[in-house]
Design a protein around this motif. Structure first.
Motif, PDB file in Angstrom:
ATOM      1  N   LEU A 116      32.764  98.838  68.749  1.00  0.00           N
ATOM      2  CA  LEU A 116      31.322  98.154  69.225  1.00  0.00           C
ATOM      3  C   LEU A 116      30.380  98.355  68.123  1.00  0.00           C
ATOM      4  N   ARG A 117      30.610  97.222  67.191  1.00  0.00           N
ATOM      5  CA  ARG A 117      30.101  97.482  65.661  1.00  0.00           C
ATOM      6  C   ARG A 117      28.575  97.496  65.816  1.00  0.00           C
ATOM      7  N   ALA A 118      27.976  96.381  66.552  1.00  0.00           N
ATOM      8  CA  ALA A 118      26.537  96.596  66.486  1.00  0.00           C
ATOM      9  C   ALA A 118      25.934  97.620  66.904  1.00  0.00           C
ATOM     10  N   VAL A 119      26.488  98.453  68.209  1.00  0.00           N
ATOM     11  CA  VAL A 119      25.976  99.634  68.468  1.00  0.00           C
ATOM     12  C   VAL A 119      25.976 100.565  67.627  1.00  0.00           C
ATOM     13  N   SER A 120      27.221 100.752  66.995  1.00  0.00           N
ATOM     14  CA  SER A 120      27.461 101.817  66.110  1.00  0.00           C
ATOM     15  C   SER A 120      26.459 101.598  64.718  1.00  0.00           C
ATOM     16  N   SER A 121      26.589 100.351  64.195  1.00  0.00           N
ATOM     17  CA  SER A 121      25.663 100.334  63.045  1.00  0.00           C
ATOM     18  C   SER A 121      24.123 100.730  63.571  1.00  0.00           C
ATOM     19  N   GLN A 122      23.568 100.185  64.557  1.00  0.00           N
ATOM     20  CA  GLN A 122      22.271 100.623  65.153  1.00  0.00           C
ATOM     21  C   GLN A 122      22.224 102.133  65.286  1.00  0.00           C
ATOM     22  N   LEU A 123      23.114 102.648  65.724  1.00  0.00           N
ATOM     23  CA  LEU A 123      23.086 104.206  65.762  1.00  0.00           C
ATOM     24  C   LEU A 123      23.070 104.714  64.559  1.00  0.00           C
ATOM     25  N   GLN A 124      23.801 104.126  63.436  1.00  0.00           N
ATOM     26  CA  GLN A 124      23.857 104.803  62.398  1.00  0.00           C
ATOM     27  C   GLN A 124      22.328 104.778  61.663  1.00  0.00           C
ATOM     28  N   ALA A 125      21.821 103.604  61.946  1.00  0.00           N
ATOM     29  CA  ALA A 125      20.625 103.079  61.118  1.00  0.00           C
ATOM     30  C   ALA A 125      19.595 104.061  61.661  1.00  0.00           C
ATOM     31  N   ALA A 126      19.491 104.442  62.985  1.00  0.00           N
ATOM     32  CA  ALA A 126      18.567 105.186  63.605  1.00  0.00           C
ATOM     33  C   ALA A 126      18.673 106.603  62.958  1.00  0.00           C
ATOM     34  N   ASN A 127      19.965 106.893  62.654  1.00  0.00           N
ATOM     35  CA  ASN A 127      20.171 108.311  62.126  1.00  0.00           C
ATOM     36  C   ASN A 127      19.888 108.263  60.630  1.00  0.00           C
ATOM     37  N   GLU A 128      19.294 107.289  59.985  1.00  0.00           N
ATOM     38  CA  GLU A 128      19.145 107.143  58.553  1.00  0.00           C
ATOM     39  C   GLU A 128      18.557 108.390  58.080  1.00  0.00           C
ATOM     40  N   GLY A 129      17.521 108.622  59.028  1.00  0.00           N
ATOM     41  CA  GLY A 129      16.582 109.901  58.288  1.00  0.00           C
ATOM     42  C   GLY A 129      17.090 111.340  58.946  1.00  0.00           C
ATOM     43  N   LEU A 130      18.070 111.191  59.659  1.00  0.00           N
ATOM     44  CA  LEU A 130      18.764 112.581  60.374  1.00  0.00           C
ATOM     45  C   LEU A 130      17.976 112.773  61.472  1.00  0.00           C
TER      46      LEU A 130
ATOM     47  N   GLY B  20      32.539 108.176  69.022  1.00  0.00           N
ATOM     48  CA  GLY B  20      32.899 108.943  67.861  1.00  0.00           C
ATOM     49  C   GLY B  20      31.639 109.484  67.229  1.00  0.00           C
ATOM     50  N   SER B  21      31.802 110.342  66.067  1.00  0.00           N
ATOM     51  CA  SER B  21      30.781 110.782  65.429  1.00  0.00           C
ATOM     52  C   SER B  21      29.985 109.766  64.979  1.00  0.00           C
ATOM     53  N   LYS B  22      30.428 108.453  64.598  1.00  0.00           N
ATOM     54  CA  LYS B  22      29.574 107.462  63.948  1.00  0.00           C
ATOM     55  C   LYS B  22      29.527 105.969  64.886  1.00  0.00           C
ATOM     56  N   THR B  23      30.639 105.995  65.651  1.00  0.00           N
ATOM     57  CA  THR B  23      30.826 104.803  66.425  1.00  0.00           C
ATOM     58  C   THR B  23      30.968 104.821  67.717  1.00  0.00           C
ATOM     59  N   VAL B  24      30.993 103.576  68.365  1.00  0.00           N
ATOM     60  CA  VAL B  24      31.355 103.700  69.894  1.00  0.00           C
ATOM     61  C   VAL B  24      32.446 102.745  69.985  1.00  0.00           C
ATOM     62  N   HIS B  25      33.277 103.117  70.606  1.00  0.00           N
ATOM     63  CA  HIS B  25      34.648 102.394  70.705  1.00  0.00           C
ATOM     64  C   HIS B  25      35.148 101.854  72.045  1.00  0.00           C
ATOM     65  N   VAL B  26      35.763 100.897  72.288  1.00  0.00           N
ATOM     66  CA  VAL B  26      36.257 100.405  73.579  1.00  0.00           C
ATOM     67  C   VAL B  26      37.670 100.206  73.193  1.00  0.00           C
ATOM     68  N   ILE B  27      38.217 100.779  74.401  1.00  0.00           N
ATOM     69  CA  ILE B  27      39.864 100.492  74.408  1.00  0.00           C
ATOM     70  C   ILE B  27      39.893  99.815  75.787  1.00  0.00           C
ATOM     71  N   SER B  28      40.450  98.522  75.831  1.00  0.00           N
ATOM     72  CA  SER B  28      40.601  97.850  76.847  1.00  0.00           C
ATOM     73  C   SER B  28      42.108  97.545  77.321  1.00  0.00           C
ATOM     74  N   MET B  29      42.727  97.237  78.360  1.00  0.00           N
ATOM     75  CA  MET B  29      43.810  96.902  78.564  1.00  0.00           C
ATOM     76  C   MET B  29      44.002  95.204  78.485  1.00  0.00           C
ATOM     77  N   ARG B  30      44.806  95.022  77.829  1.00  0.00           N
ATOM     78  CA  ARG B  30      44.999  93.339  77.838  1.00  0.00           C
ATOM     79  C   ARG B  30      45.468  92.944  79.034  1.00  0.00           C
ATOM     80  N   LEU B  31      44.994  91.699  79.380  1.00  0.00           N
ATOM     81  CA  LEU B  31      45.329  90.973  80.386  1.00  0.00           C
ATOM     82  C   LEU B  31      46.895  90.589  80.069  1.00  0.00           C
ATOM     83  N   TRP B  32      47.660  90.229  81.297  1.00  0.00           N
ATOM     84  CA  TRP B  32      48.886  89.727  81.016  1.00  0.00           C
ATOM     85  C   TRP B  32      49.300  88.727  80.214  1.00  0.00           C
ATOM     86  N   VAL B  33      48.106  87.444  80.453  1.00  0.00           N
ATOM     87  CA  VAL B  33      48.400  86.324  79.435  1.00  0.00           C
ATOM     88  C   VAL B  33      48.090  86.622  77.936  1.00  0.00           C
ATOM     89  N   GLU B  34      47.270  87.422  77.960  1.00  0.00           N
ATOM     90  CA  GLU B  34      46.975  88.128  76.494  1.00  0.00           C
ATOM     91  C   GLU B  34      48.270  88.489  75.625  1.00  0.00           C
TER      92      GLU B  34
END
Lengths: 1194, 214
Positions: free
Chosen positions: A114-128, A462-476
């Motif tokens: 989740l790029r956007a979430v991750s980058s916003q988190l990182q940005a927020a923590n800019e000043g630690l 993760g320490s810097k990022t938020v991840h999603v692991i999903s199961m693919r649909l059968w079609v996918e």
């Protein structure tokens, strides 16, 4: 409001749940100590395909569980498909999330950041100032808590909704929860504080201070339950509290009650069962929580009443944490389906599954289902679908496990995510380490707050990022193969889904038919793509195999259009592999309808390869409309593919006569002089089978009648097509009869049993066969009669006629000698006719006459037997050379009247001629009373044998025995001795006479001895010995032996002068020292007298007697020695006796004062015994005085 | 199948439109059916053509306007014993050529019965052509051109006098049939006796398209 009242109630409050107080023994008595329970009956539930319905029934509940943004994934789009999201509308930003290329595209799992979430988190923590993520929760919103106690909330479009940083001094966020409708968020801090925030605007709604639970301990779990007024909390002290949330008159309040005290075992994880999506579920309304300490798992019901439902020991390595996860699974129980929650309990390397169900009684029960052992140690175990669990091991590898098959479907390395561990909270770093050692050790690898499952997705921080692991649909999954041009694999995967063998099938919902249809469409779609690829000569196609694959699947799915037009037309060069695949399908019977064009090519291809067998089978299998008849028939005729020809004639032209018209002439040419070639035999058998099937109506319901009529007409045709003028009548039947009379008739007879074959037809066939068989001489007479028999047995019973004249005629043929068959063959044919009953109408006398004239004795016997003339039967048997030897056994078993025949003189003579001995036996057995009448009529020889037979059967009386012995002396003198010795009932006089007459010395001797004349017997034997010695015969020894024994037996009677002496004399002549010794060792000889006798009666020198005298000396010496020895022993005995008497006399003894008899004192004469008893002499006078009268001792 | 390149499934290989038709030849034996087909398909002529067994299958493609017409030709045997076969072939046919021998009046009579049978039993849209073969033997003619022509018009048949030996009118009659055959999809579909296959493909095609478009 007892806010503070129970604030410090880590020490079990009155209504806190303490299992120990409940029943301490109950814990230790938990069913199985270390391994999860396995209930065999339930064990199969998860494995049974029928019992589990993977998805569809969970659809509704999952649908609700999924955030609106995620909802659409279930149906159609991948997360990449931008415009397709529904109401809440996922903006393109999410669509732009990059895919990690580390994951193979066809895998079941898909990994996003989740790029956007991750980058916003990182940005927020800019000043630690914000810290790194430490906990999260996800509902319709995603909230992430940080190490600095900040909570940032995002929606699913990854936009930041709000940021809450009110409580910086409470340490990091250690636990978070969002309620089912995503309106409230609970945040637990490391220092024990809990906040309830409004999810919409981060307003603080409730503050639960850290002293509401165990004071100053980190909150490690905080959970909403189904009840909006109840949340659960567990802290690092290991206690569990329920937080009651109330709102009275607009004032929000709370109270906190301890339900499980950490002092009884520290709860490290808890997981409430959430039922809010299933309001109709029988368990709805109750609050059930699964909790686990480091040593056991327990299932507790909090509402409606507090109760422990189930406990299970969970011992394992102390560095591992128990893991809990709920999932609803549809389980087929008997005839109904239930959707029960299944709890996965994992620790270290074992996952156990427990089913919770509500029994009819209202009791909630828990059954162990199965357990899975893994090769790795787990840090997280979460359900993704009802068949799949996601497992993260200590190496941060994600494993996807199919529960039913216990198969690992896929694994994925997550180490690059740098999962956040909750170890800080477990070690109590923020509160000065007030944590038990066990907790600190186990919490090393805790990821409770950083790994969440959400529907069929896994969320990780993760320490810097938020991840999603999903199961693919059968079609996918299929599509990803397609994209990579791995079309064959795509097709295989699709087929797996179609045949429901696929694992982790996600997104496939609805009733079975609906699913099948959906998948079938996909398979066809894939198939089309593959066909296109093949047609377009795509480099990704693996030609021969893929063509085969396509052909197989097209046929399986009924996509013949695709197969026969698109693929066939598209294939330019390599049609061979296509044809081979088609051929295989036809041979397997999967394909019958082939376009004629392709079939034509296939036939040419097979022709070019000379695959005649396959060609023949193919022709028989495919629809007749597919065949180019001209081509096929030409080949068949050339290559003699008769079955195929018959098949085409029958099916295409409805023509059942051609096989006969065309093939029987071929068969006829194959028969040369009655010998059939190998090919001819094959063809002939084929035709016979064909005729039988047609006549019995096996050609198929609508055609049976046609087939039958045509075949009958064909068979009955008087002449073949284009026949010469000289052709004999009924060539077809004749040929078939010539080919194999028996088999042809058998196949006809089989069809005769079919009622639908009309009587006229049968009669006609019978008549023709008889005509063919009887006229002309091409058939052997026994074959003819066999035919008659068969026809008779099958036809006459069914009302068909066979002209009796035919039988007579056939009999005449049989009985005339000039036929080429042997006598035996003709006779057995006659017999067959007779036994089959075909001759019933003929007079017995005629038959007898015929049989007699032809010397058919067996036939005669049978005839006589029918008439009950058993005597005649016996006579016939006697006449028949093959039966003669067995006449005796026959008579014994025969009818009683047959027995009488043996009294007839002529029969008797015959029998005697065959075997007089057996005749004797026979008489003893059957007619003992007639023996006296019979015997006089016999010759001596016969009498002897007869008696011998009689003797074998039973004992003879004296008269017969004597006669027998007498006769034996004549015929078998050698045997006489034994007989005489063993039989007593012999008249002695005549026997002795005849024996003497015959010179049978031994027998005479025996008889003489029996008569009492021992001397006579001895004399006889002696003279025999003498003659033997004189003539130097062998066996003198035995003779001597005999004599000696005889002499011994008759010791009393025999005079030694007339017995021993002559014997000795005789032996002297023999000069055999050994024999002499034998005689001399006989004890009772008066040696001296005998010596004298010897000397008197011999005139010879001493030398002649030397041996004897030497023997006498030896004997004398021995006897003297013996005498001395005896004397010595005798003297020694006497001496010993004396010594003991003296010894006894020397011993003294005490004298009693009174006589034991009269009790008077002794005066003078007393008698004293050694036993100490004394008596007056007078008192014991008259009695024996050697023994004490008291004790009978000396 | 006549229209497998349906609108729902664009075919990658589709160049021009291909129509496939089943055509059956009927007629008394020895009128020259096989010769006619052989001339049309291979351009050959054998003076002594063996009599056909059952039925022979051949294909030939002709171009009419911008359409490719592929004939699946069933050359049936004329012998009496094979007559029971004929329905099997004309039942699914979109076209039939009834052949008679111009030198033999009987064969013309027999051709008429064939036409009748076709009109009665075959698919109602079947295109029937009447071919008077052996036109090269005009001197032995016993069936007059006019007579046959009149009969053809009366019954709405295509009619030509042909000669397999000289190739006269052979290609022409096939072309004429090709032209007359309906090449629009629906008509061909309806005319087809192989409707089973068509129905099947349609039934599977529809949901597939629904799925894809969703």
């Amino acid at each position: 409001m007892n806010v503070n009242g129970n604030g410090d109630s880590g020490l079990s409050g009155p209504d806190s749940l303490d299992p120990d107080q409940d029943d301490h023994g109950g814990w230790s008595k938990s069913p199985v100590q270390s391994t999860p329970v396995k209930t065999p009956t339930r064990n199969s539930v998860l494995n049974d395909d029928e019992s589990l319905v993977s998805e569809e029934d969970l659809h509704t509940y999952q649908q609700d569980l999924l955030a609106p943004g995620m909802e659409s994934r279930g149906d159609t789009a991948s997360i990449n498909s931008t415009g397709s999201s529904t109401s809440t509308g996922r903006p393109p930003s999410l669509g732009s999330t990059s895919r990690r290329s580390t994951i193979p595209s066809a895998s079941i799992m898909r990994h996003y950041v989740l790029r956007a979430v991750s980058s916003q988190l990182q940005a927020a923590n800019e000043g630690l100032t914000v810290g790194v993520p430490s906990a999260m929760c996800a509902g319709k919103l995603i909230a992430v808590g940080t190490t600095r106690g900040v909570v940032i909330c995002f929606d699913w479009s990854q936009r930041q909704r709000w940021k809450y940083d009110g409580e910086r001094d409470q340490g990091q966020v250690t636990a978070m929860a969002i309620n089912p409708d995503s309106t409230r968020i609970l945040v637990g801090y490391a220092r024990g504080m809990v906040y309830m925030l409004d999810a919409a605007d981060a307003r603080v709604l409730r503050v639960i201070p850290s002293d509401a639970h165990t004071y100053s301990t980190a909150v490690i779990h905080i959970k909403f339950t189904d009840s909006p007024a109840l949340a659960l909390l567990s802290d690092i002290g290991g206690s569990v509290f329920e937080i009651g949330l109330k709102r009275v008159l607009g004032v929000r309040s709370w109270d906190c009650t301890c339900v499980f005290s950490g002092s009884r075992g520290e709860v490290v994880t808890l997981e409430p069962l959430l039922l809010y999506n299933l309001p109709a579920h029988p368990l709805a309304g109750s609050v059930i929580v699964a909790m686990a300490t480091l040593s056991k798992m327990m299932l507790v019901s909090l509402r409606p009443q507090v109760r422990i439902l189930f406990t299970q020991s969970l011992r394992s390595s102390p560095t591992t944490l128990p893991l809990l996860s709920w999932q609803f699974v549809v389980i087929q129980v008997a005839d109904s389906r239930v959707m029960d929650p299944v709890l996965a309990v994992a620790r270290n390397d074992i996952i156990a599954f427990y089913q919770i169900s509500l029994e009819r009684s209202g009791r909630i029960s828990c059954h162990g289902l199965q357990s899975v052992s893994l090769s790795y140690s787990l840090i997280s175990c979460l359900w993704l679908t009802s068949r799949t669990v996601a497992l993260i091991d200590t190496n941060e590898t994600l494993h996807l496990l199919d529960v039913r098959s216990k198969q690992e479907l896929e694994s994925l390395d997550l180490s690059m995510i740098e999962i956040v561990y909750n170890s800080a909270a477990f070690k109590g770093l923020a509160t000065g380490g007030n944590v038990s050692k066990a907790m600190a050790l186990a919490g090393q690898r805790a990821v409770y707050s950083s790994v969440h499952s959400f529907g069929n997705q896994l969320l990780l921080i993760g320490s810097k990022t938020v991840h999603v692991i999903s199961m693919r649909l059968w079609v996918e999954r299929i599509d990803s193969f397609v994209k990579e041009n791995r079309l064959d694999e795509a097709l295989k995967l699709a087929m797996e889904f179609y045949t429901e063998r696929g694992k982790s099938v996600l997104g496939l919902r609805g009733a079975k038919e609906v699913r099948q249809k959906l998948v079938k469409e996909k398979v066809i779609d894939t198939l089309e793509k593959l066909v296109d690829a093949i047609v377009n000569s795509s480099p990704h196609v693996n030609y021969p195999q893929d063509i085969q694959l396509v052909v197989e699947h097209c046929i399986e799915l009924g996509q013949t259009d695709l197969l026969f037009y698109k693929l066939w037309d598209g294939l330019s060069e390599d049609k061979i592999s296509f044809l081979a695949a088609i051929e295989a399908a036809i041979l397997d019977g999967k394909l019958t309808d082939v376009p004629p064009e392709i079939m034509q090519r296939l036939v040419s291809y097979q022709e070019s390869c000379s695959k005649w067998n396959d060609l023949e089978t193919c022709i028989q299998r495919v629809e007749v409309t597919s065949l180019d008849l001209e081509q096929v028939m030409t080949i068949c005729k050339r290559e003699n593919l008769y079955s195929a020809m018959i098949s085409v004639w029958n099916r295409a032209m409805n023509d059942y006569t051609s096989p006969l018209h065309e093939l029987i002439p071929i068969l006829r040419d194959q028969i040369l002089d009655g010998v059939v070639s190998v090919d001819g035999r094959k063809l002939g058998n084929l035709l016979l089978v064909y005729i039988a099937t047609c006549l019995s109506g096996a050609a198929g319901a609508d055609r049976a009648e046609t087939a039958r009529q045509q075949v009958v007409r064909g068979l009955c045709s008087q002449h073949s097509q284009n026949a010469n003028d000289d052709e004999t009548c009924f060539p077809y039947i004749r040929t078939l009869l010539e080919f194999d009379t028996r088999e042809f008739l058998n196949s006809l007879v089989i069809s005769f049993s079919d009622a639908s074959l009309s009587m006229q037809v049968k009669q006609r066939l019978v008549d023709i066969i008889i005509q063919v068989m009887t006229e002309g001489s091409s058939f052997k007479c026994n074959e003819v009669s066999w035919v008659l028999c068969t026809l008779n047995s099958s036809a006459v019973g069914r009302g068909l006629r066979v002209d009796p004249e035919l039988y007579v005629e056939s009999l005449h043929r049989l009985t005339t000698e000039d036929d080429q068959c042997s006598h035996a063959e003709r006779q057995s044919a006659f017999l067959q006719l007779l036994t089959s009953g075909s001759l019933n109408e003929l007079a017995h006398d005629t038959l007898l006459q015929l049989a007699k004239s032809a010397m058919f004795h067996q036939v005669c016997a049978v005839l006589y037997e029918m008439r009950g003339e058993y005597v005649e039967v016996v006579k016939c048997h006697l006449l028949d050379p093959t039966r003669r030897p067995y006449i005796f056994s026959y008579i014994e078993q025969a009818h009683p009247s047959a027995v009488l025949s043996i009294l007839l003189p002529d029969v008797l003579q015959e029998l005697l001629a065959i075997d007089a001995k057996k005749t004797g036996q026979l008489f003893v057995r059957l007619k003992p009373q007639n023996i006296p009448d019979v015997l006089p009529k016999l010759t001596d020889q016969q009498t002897y044998r007869f008696l011998e037979g009689m003797l074998e059967e039973s004992d003879l009386d004296t008269e017969h025995m004597t006669r027998y012995v007498c006769l034996m002396c004549r015929f078998e003198p050698d045997k006489v001795f034994n007989v005489v010795r063993t039989h007593d009932n012999i008249e002695l006089g005549p026997a002795i006479n005849i024996c003497q007459e015959r010179g049978l010395d031994r027998a005479t001797a025996v008889l003489l001895e029996r008569s009492g004349d021992l001397q006579g017997a001895f004399n006889v034997l002696l003279s025999r010995l003498q003659t033997a010695i004189e003539t130097n015969q062998e066996g003198t020894e035995e003779m001597t032996e005999e004599l000696v024994t005889l002499a011994q037996r008759g010791n009393n009677v025999l005079d030694s002068k007339t017995s021993w002496l002559p014997l000795l004399m005789c032996l002297l002549k023999l000069n055999s020292h050994r024999l002499l010794q034998r005689v001399l060792s006989n004890a009772d000889l008066n040696l001296v007298s005998e010596l004298h006798l010897l000397l008197q009666h011999t005139n010879g020198t001493l030398g002649e007697l030397r041996g004897l005298i030497m023997g006498l000396f030896v004997k004398c010496r021995d006897q003297r020695r013996m005498l001395e020895a005896t004397k010595r022993i005798h003297i020694a005995g006497l001496h010993g006796e004396l010594a003991s008497v003296v010894q006894a006399a020397k011993a003294g003894c005490r004298s009693p004062s009174l006589c034991l008899v009269c009790d008077a004192p002794f005066k003078d004469n007393l008698c004293l015994f050694r036993c100490g008893h004394g008596f007056h002499v007078d008192c014991i006078h008259g009695q024996q005085e050697s023994q004490c009268i008291q004790c009978n001792k000396d | 199948m006549a229209n497998r390149s349906g609108p729902q499934r664009p075919n990658g290989t589709a160049q021009a439109k291909i129509c496939q038709f089943k055509l059956v030849l009927l007629g008394e034996s020895a009128v020259g059916k096989s010769s006619l087909v052989l001339r049309f398909v291979k351009g050959q002529f054998h003076e002594f053509q063996e009599s056909t067994i059952g039925a022979a299958f051949l294909t030939q493609t002709v171009c009419v306007d911008d359409t490719t017409v592929k004939f699946e030709i069933w050359d049936t045997a004329g012998q009496e014993r094979y007559h029971s076969l004929a329905p099997m072939y004309y039942r699914g046919a979109q076209a039939a050529i009834v052949v008679y021998d111009v030198t033999n009046q009987d064969t013309f009579g027999r051709a008429k019965t064939w036409v009748k049978e076709l009109q009665r039993q075959a698919s109602p849209n079947i295109v029937i052509a009447l071919a008077g073969n052996k036109a090269d033997l005009a001197n032995k003619r016993s069936v007059e051109l006019e007579e046959a022509q009149a009969y053809a018009e009366e019954n709405g048949l295509l009619f030509m006098e042909t000669s397999a030996k000289t190739a006269k009118n052979v290609n022409e009659i096939f072309l004429a049939i090709a032209k007359k055959l309906p090449k629009s999809d629906q008509n061909a579909g309806n005319a087809s006796g192989q409707g089973r296959r068509l129905v099947e493909s349609e039934s599977t095609a529809k949901p597939a398209s629904a799925c894809c478009s969703k």
